[in-house]
Design an enzyme around this catalytic site. Structure first.
Site, PDB file in Angstrom:
ATOM      1  N   ARG A 140       0.861  -1.194   0.000  1.00  0.00           N
ATOM      2  CA  ARG A 140       0.000   0.000   0.000  1.00  0.00           C
ATOM      3  C   ARG A 140       0.889   1.233   0.000  1.00  0.00           C
ATOM      4  NH1 ARG A 140      -2.648   3.116   4.714  1.00  0.00           N
ATOM      5  NH2 ARG A 140      -4.021   4.498   3.550  1.00  0.00           N
ATOM      6  N   HIS A 194      -2.594  10.973   0.817  1.00  0.00           N
ATOM      7  CA  HIS A 194      -2.141  10.723   2.185  1.00  0.00           C
ATOM      8  C   HIS A 194      -1.486  12.018   2.688  1.00  0.00           C
ATOM      9  CE1 HIS A 194      -1.046   7.259   5.084  1.00  0.00           C
ATOM     10  NE2 HIS A 194      -0.778   8.386   5.712  1.00  0.00           N
ATOM     11  N   GLU A 220      -3.797  -0.058   8.082  1.00  0.00           N
ATOM     12  CA  GLU A 220      -2.624   0.300   8.899  1.00  0.00           C
ATOM     13  C   GLU A 220      -2.774  -0.304  10.280  1.00  0.00           C
ATOM     14  OE1 GLU A 220      -1.681   4.490   9.260  1.00  0.00           O
ATOM     15  OE2 GLU A 220      -2.050   4.817   7.117  1.00  0.00           O
ATOM     16  N   TYR A 264      -4.536   1.587  15.791  1.00  0.00           N
ATOM     17  CA  TYR A 264      -3.312   1.529  16.609  1.00  0.00           C
ATOM     18  C   TYR A 264      -3.574   1.331  18.090  1.00  0.00           C
ATOM     19  CZ  TYR A 264      -0.929   3.227  12.476  1.00  0.00           C
ATOM     20  OH  TYR A 264      -0.418   3.328  11.209  1.00  0.00           O
TER      21      TYR A 264
HETATM   22  C1  FCB Z   1      -1.605   7.249  10.890  1.00  0.00           C
HETATM   23  C2  FCB Z   1      -1.142   7.791   9.557  1.00  0.00           C
HETATM   24  C3  FCB Z   1       0.198   7.258   9.122  1.00  0.00           C
HETATM   25  C4  FCB Z   1       1.171   7.158  10.276  1.00  0.00           C
HETATM   26  C5  FCB Z   1       0.555   6.426  11.428  1.00  0.00           C
HETATM   27  C6  FCB Z   1       1.461   6.221  12.606  1.00  0.00           C
HETATM   28  O1  FCB Z   1      -2.527   8.122  11.460  1.00  0.00           O
HETATM   29  O2  FCB Z   1      -2.088   7.486   8.563  1.00  0.00           O
HETATM   30  O3  FCB Z   1       0.687   8.066   8.091  1.00  0.00           O
HETATM   31  O4  FCB Z   1       1.629   8.402  10.626  1.00  0.00           O
HETATM   32  O5  FCB Z   1      -0.605   7.104  11.859  1.00  0.00           O
END
Ligand code: FCB
Length: 449
Positions: free
Chosen positions: A79, A123, A354, A297
């Site tokens: 990606r 992005h 992500e 995250y």
């Molecule tokens: C997300 C972003 C990515 C990176 C991660 C840690 O919010 O999409 O670019 O910075 O956090």
């Protein structure tokens, strides 16, 4: 756990993710235009130690080596994002052939390495020329983005099936336009409201352009998520958690795209800051994406706080392990988010676009030992495979990130890569987590750590 236990295993993509401004460097090379992150990071006092993306991972010159790294690890998908002002230096108008040629070479390299490309159009590196015309506050931004999508689709669309229009439009609105910690560094709640609405309109314009170029294309949007739980059983905390979920997570964008309305829990708070007459756009925004990209995250507990415009704050939670971003490690939140997204919106596919963690990695010769990252990834991947088995249509997982990179306002102080980058020499060293992840990608089995 075997991937093949969870039907249809063979269609699952194990990939890595990056973003153009965070890795490419050479922002002005070969006729490119400036972007807001270049201007922001060059403005004194905005980023950690004044760091910028001028060189970053020098991926602009080293992309072949980076593709080779992924091939050697055995990944199945990559990606990456396209830097809008490389392709259109003024954001609209005359395309820059050299900028398009870079992505053409990159895409061919990705395909030749047997990697499935997942291409993100935006992005966060918004063209400066369009920022001067009001950026996402300008209603025309949807048309600008649609035009850009058509240019990219005409150049690369014959080889790309999976497109993501926007990455985390929430963060663009909140960090870029309300808090001001990200480019363009605006602190204006009305600008944030306009940025939300116009990015939604822009997503729809790009979706339409990409589909017009190729009706077979799968077009989605990658959304910010942080799992939220009430800090107590009180009604006020439970209601505040619903608002937090609607604001921070996928409902802010999927509710309009799937049901043609802003999340009802949030709309009364958001309404004053949206463009006037926004209601008239809602029917046209109701166009479900082919997939949602879930960026995840961390998670936190929510406490009611009437002094905030959103009505909530994150409550402190001592004792929960954190990454060096100060983000609480909550793998169970990823399954919560995936299950909720599926239950509420029933899109054909979900991807974890992500997921990853920053730790203070140290190089040890040709090795980097990062057991905490392996533990983090193992726990989160485990949750993905579990919900997939239960029928949530997750079709892929992308680790953030392939490389240590420019972590926005935090510069190079946070390392998220499964590959270490020595920023003095640009040398790449595969971390233990990279070897671990490669084994997972090759076998579909969670390796024994
Ligand atoms: C997300 C972003 C990515 C990176 C991660 C840690 O919010 O999409 O670019 O910075 O956090």
């Amino acid at each position: 756990m075997r991937l093949s236990d969870s039907e249809p295993g063979s269609n699952f993509y194990w990939g890595a993710a990056t973003a153009a401004y965070q890795i490419e460097g050479s922002p002005m090379a070969d006729g490119a235009g400036r972007c807001i992150w270049q201007e922001f990071s060059h403005t004194p006092g905005t980023t950690y130690d004044g760091q910028t993306g001028d060189l970053a991972c020098d991926h602009y010159h080293r992309f072949a080596e980076d593709i080779e790294l992924m091939r050697n690890l055995g990944l199945g998908a990559y990606r990456f994002s396209i830097r809008w002002p490389r392709v259109l230096p003024d954001g609209v108008g005359e395309p820059n052939p050299a900028g398009l040629a870079f992505y053409d070479r990159l895409l061919d390299g990705v395909l030749a390495a047997g990697l499935e490309p997942f291409v993100t159009l935006f992005h966060w590196d918004f063209p400066s020329a369009l920022q001067r015309r009001g950026g996402w506050s300008n209603r025309d931004s949807a048309d600008w983005f649609g035009e850009y999508a058509s240019v990219v689709a005409a150049a690369l669309g014959d080889r790309v099936r999976w497109w993501t229009t926007l990455n985390e439009p929430f963060v663009v609105a909140e960090q870029g336009h309300l808090v001001g910690a990200h480019a363009p560094g605006v602190r204006n709640i009305y600008a944030a409201g306009h940025a939300i609405h116009n990015q939604l309109r822009a997503h729809v314009a790009a979706w339409t352009a990409l589909k017009a170029a190729n009706p077979e294309a799968s077009v989605g949007i990658a959304l910010h998520n942080a799992a939220v739980w009430p800090a107590s059983e009180s009604e006020a905390d439970i209601a505040a958690t619903e608002v937090a979920h609607a604001w921070h997570n996928f409902p802010l964008f999927l509710e309009p795209l799937v049901y043609g309305r802003y999340p009802p829990e949030l709309e009364p708070r958001l309404r004053p800051y949206l463009p006037s007459g926004y209601e008239e756009d809602m029917a046209a925004l109701c166009l479900p994406p082919d997939f949602a990209g879930i960026n995840y995250y961390s998670g936190y507990r929510v406490r009611h706080d009437a002094t905030k415009w959103t009505g909530f704050v994150a409550s402190k939670e001592p004792g929960v392990p954190k990454t060096t971003m100060d983000w609480l490690i909550r793998p169970e939140g990823l399954s919560f988010i995936l299950e909720q997204a599926h239950e509420k919106y029933k899109l054909p596919h979900l991807f974890v676009t992500e997921n990853g963690a920053s730790f203070d990695d140290r190089r040890d010769g040709q090795a980097v030992h990062d057991p905490e990252r392996i533990a983090y990834l193992e726990a989160h991947v485990g949750e993905v495979l579990r919900v997939r088995k239960e029928g949530v249509p997750v079709q892929g997982y992308f680790v953030w990130s392939l490389l240590d990179n420019f972590e926005w306002a935090l510069g190079y102080s946070k390392r998220f890569g499964i590959v270490y980058v020595d920023f003095d020499t640009q040398e790449r060293v595969v971390k233990d987590s990279g070897h671990w992840y490669g084994e997972l990608a090759r076998s579909g089995h969670l390796p024994v750590a």
